[in-house]
Design a protein around this motif. Structure first.
Motif, short mmCIF file in Angstrom:
data_model
loop_
_atom_site.label_atom_id
_atom_site.label_comp_id
_atom_site.label_asym_id
_atom_site.label_seq_id
_atom_site.Cartn_x
_atom_site.Cartn_y
_atom_site.Cartn_z
N SER A 259 8.13 -25.47 -18.82
CA SER A 259 6.85 -26.19 -18.84
C SER A 259 6.08 -26.02 -17.54
N ARG A 260 6.81 -25.79 -16.45
CA ARG A 260 6.15 -25.65 -15.15
C ARG A 260 5.92 -24.21 -14.74
N THR A 318 0.08 -14.38 -20.97
CA THR A 318 1.05 -14.84 -21.94
C THR A 318 1.28 -16.34 -21.79
N THR A 319 1.50 -17.02 -22.91
CA THR A 319 1.83 -18.45 -22.89
C THR A 319 3.07 -18.68 -23.75
N CYS A 320 3.89 -19.65 -23.34
CA CYS A 320 5.09 -20.01 -24.10
C CYS A 320 5.20 -21.52 -24.15
N ILE A 321 5.58 -22.03 -25.32
CA ILE A 321 5.68 -23.47 -25.50
C ILE A 321 6.79 -23.79 -26.49
N PRO A 322 7.65 -24.80 -26.19
CA PRO A 322 8.68 -25.17 -27.18
C PRO A 322 8.05 -25.85 -28.38
N THR A 323 8.51 -25.48 -29.57
CA THR A 323 7.94 -26.03 -30.80
C THR A 323 8.97 -26.70 -31.71
N LEU A 324 10.27 -26.38 -31.57
CA LEU A 324 11.31 -26.98 -32.40
C LEU A 324 12.53 -27.30 -31.53
N LEU A 325 13.20 -28.41 -31.85
CA LEU A 325 14.40 -28.83 -31.13
C LEU A 325 15.54 -29.11 -32.10
N GLU A 326 16.74 -28.79 -31.67
CA GLU A 326 17.94 -29.07 -32.47
C GLU A 326 19.10 -29.26 -31.50
N GLY A 327 19.91 -30.29 -31.68
CA GLY A 327 21.02 -30.47 -30.77
C GLY A 327 22.05 -31.47 -31.26
N ASN A 343 7.87 -20.77 -28.74
CA ASN A 343 6.87 -19.86 -29.31
C ASN A 343 6.00 -19.29 -28.20
N CYS A 344 5.97 -17.97 -28.13
CA CYS A 344 5.16 -17.29 -27.12
C CYS A 344 4.03 -16.51 -27.77
N ARG A 345 2.90 -16.49 -27.13
CA ARG A 345 1.77 -15.64 -27.51
C ARG A 345 1.60 -14.64 -26.36
#
Length: 473
Positions: A259-260, A318-327, A343-345
């Motif tokens: 995120s940073r 480029t950008t990347c962002i978390p979209t799904l979590l599982e644990g 997810n990255c664009r």
């Protein structure tokens, strides 16, 4: 007739002899036939759940055949085992068989729409208060109807282009579950869609809240969609005996570091042109930052100003962002596994592996693995924005929307252009469709398009394609 033209007409009448000449008959553009074609296309359901793209394609082929197109030039295709996921490639032969063709691409599938949620039946085209309402009335059946009608209009008028013109109406762009027709053609029938340039959706005009044209955009490149799996594993154990090396903790720290992390600024023809053009439209601090970033990409102050705006940040690299979590696997056990989909664009031309490595470095924990969730596509740079591409657009746009700037954009999302660019067919988004600040409510409730916007875009495309069709090499 504008005031200048009217004044000239008045002078001609007063001059004497010219007054005997009959009035010039208004050009017949075939608008009623276009409206009927557009209505039929919108009212043919092409959702994944209940629709039929092949039926829509066949209906357009039938209209073209009725207009005089030989069956040999109308290719209705269906991917194997997917009888409802078909499309149409229509060919209008040019005078010069050696000249590269012009391909006109549009998708005919639409996003799902539930009648109970809509004010009007989404699959009945309604004209009301200056708008057409209906699912697909804008995205993307407006463009599909314009391309189909355009070839019919050319044939009716006896126009003989230098270059062959091709229209490809395809299914599956919306990702609802159908086979992607553009990708299928690129992989299986490259010969059928071969062209020197392709025009597609993905850009258009922006209207102000009071309906005035502000800017006309041209899609000159797309980012690549790529998912990664970020995963932490652990031996686990009983939740009554916690340990510091918890898989969920490791994943949370990894996502916090992502995120940073900012990917470096990247510019290409599309984004340089966008910032240079939009600087004059936006003005103020952001406009000044746009001017500075084009002149000096290392200007960190300008970079910081622009990244505050999510729309600008989306195209600066480029950008990347978390979209799904599982644990975890049980409420009373230490998690043995925690994973996230990121997810990255990816900026055009950047290898997916370089992005994966950047994520690994940003996380800085060898126990957290980063892998590809879907096979990476080969890196592909955006096609160059040459004068041969831009000048026809600028010329016709100035004719229809004087003094409205034409500005290239990089699409942070995606269209079917990516499939064509990947096989060497340079593809640009240019529709001439001007939409309200609500973006025509695409993918949402009560999708709509201004009637005037649709008719202006039809005329824009009619003129524009002729320029490309008769263009010298």
């Amino acid at each position: 007739m504008n005031r200048f033209t009217a004044a000239l007409a008045t002078l001609s009448i007063l001059a004497g002899p010219a007054a005997a000449q009959p009035a010039t008959k208004a050009r017949d553009t075939g608008e009623p036939a276009f409206r009927a074609l557009y209505k039929e296309l919108v009212e043919t359901n092409t959702t994944f759940s209940a629709g039929d793209c092949t039926l829509a394609a066949q209906r357009m082929a039938d209209r073209m055949e009725a207009a005089g197109f030989p069956k040999s030039d109308l290719h209705v295709f269906t991917p194997p085992g997917k009888p409802k996921d078909g499309g149409l490639v229509a060919v209008y032969p040019g005078r010069d068989p050696k000249a590269k063709a012009v391909l006109l691409l549009a998708h005919i599938d639409v996003v799902e729409a539930k009648r109970e949620d809509w004010t009007r039946d989404p699959f009945t085209l309604v004209e009301e208060d200056g708008y057409f309402y209906g699912r697909g009335s804008f995205d993307d059946k407006a463009q599909a109807a314009i391309w189909t009608d355009l070839l019919i209009r050319y044939r009716r008028e006896g126009y003989k282009p230098r270059r062959t013109l091709k229209v490809a109406l395809t299914c599956g762009e919306e990702g609802g579950g159908q086979v992607n027709g553009a990708a299928w053609l690129a992989q299986n029938r490259r010969d059928l869609i071969d062209a020197g340039i392709a025009l597609n959706e993905g850009a258009g005009g922006q209207l102000s809240p009071d309906g005035k044209p502000v800017v006309h955009t041209v899609l000159a490149g797309e980012k690549t969609f790529q998912n990664f799996v970020v995963e932490a594993t652990n031996a686990g154990g009983h939740s009554s005996r916690p340990t510091p090396d918890n898989a969920i903790y490791d994943l949370a720290r990894a996502l916090d570091r992502i995120s940073r992390y900012e990917f470096p600024l990247q510019l290409n023809d599309a984004t340089r042109g966008f910032f240079a053009g939009m600087a004059k439209v936006v003005g103020g601090e952001e406009g000044a930052a746009m001017t500075r970033i084009v002149a000096d990409p290392t200007d960190k102050t300008a970079d910081a100003v622009l990244r505050k705006n999510p729309s600008y940040r989306a195209v600066m690299g480029t950008t990347c962002i978390p979209t799904l979590l599982e644990g975890g696997h049980a409420s009373n056990a230490l998690p043995q596994r925690a994973r996230a989909t990121v997810n990255c664009r990816i900026f055009p031309g950047e290898p997916a592996e370089a992005v994966r490595e950047a994520l690994v470095q940003a996380i800085g924990n060898p126990e957290v693995k980063v892998s590809f969730a879907n096979p990476p596509r080969p890196p592909k740079s955006a096609p160059p924005l040459t004068p041969a591409v831009m000048k026809p657009i600028e010329a016709v746009s100035e004719e229809i929307w004087p003094k409205v700037p034409v500005i290239p954009i990089l699409q942070a999302g995606g269209t079917d252009a990516s499939h064509l660019n990947a096989v060497g067919i340079p593809t640009f988004g240019v529709s001439g469709i001007f939409v309200d600040p609500d973006l025509g409510r695409i993918h949402g409730l009560n999708e709509r398009i201004r009637v005037k916007s649709l008719m202006d875009a039809r005329e824009f495309s009619y003129r524009l394609v002729k320029l490309y069709a008769d263009q010298k090499d």
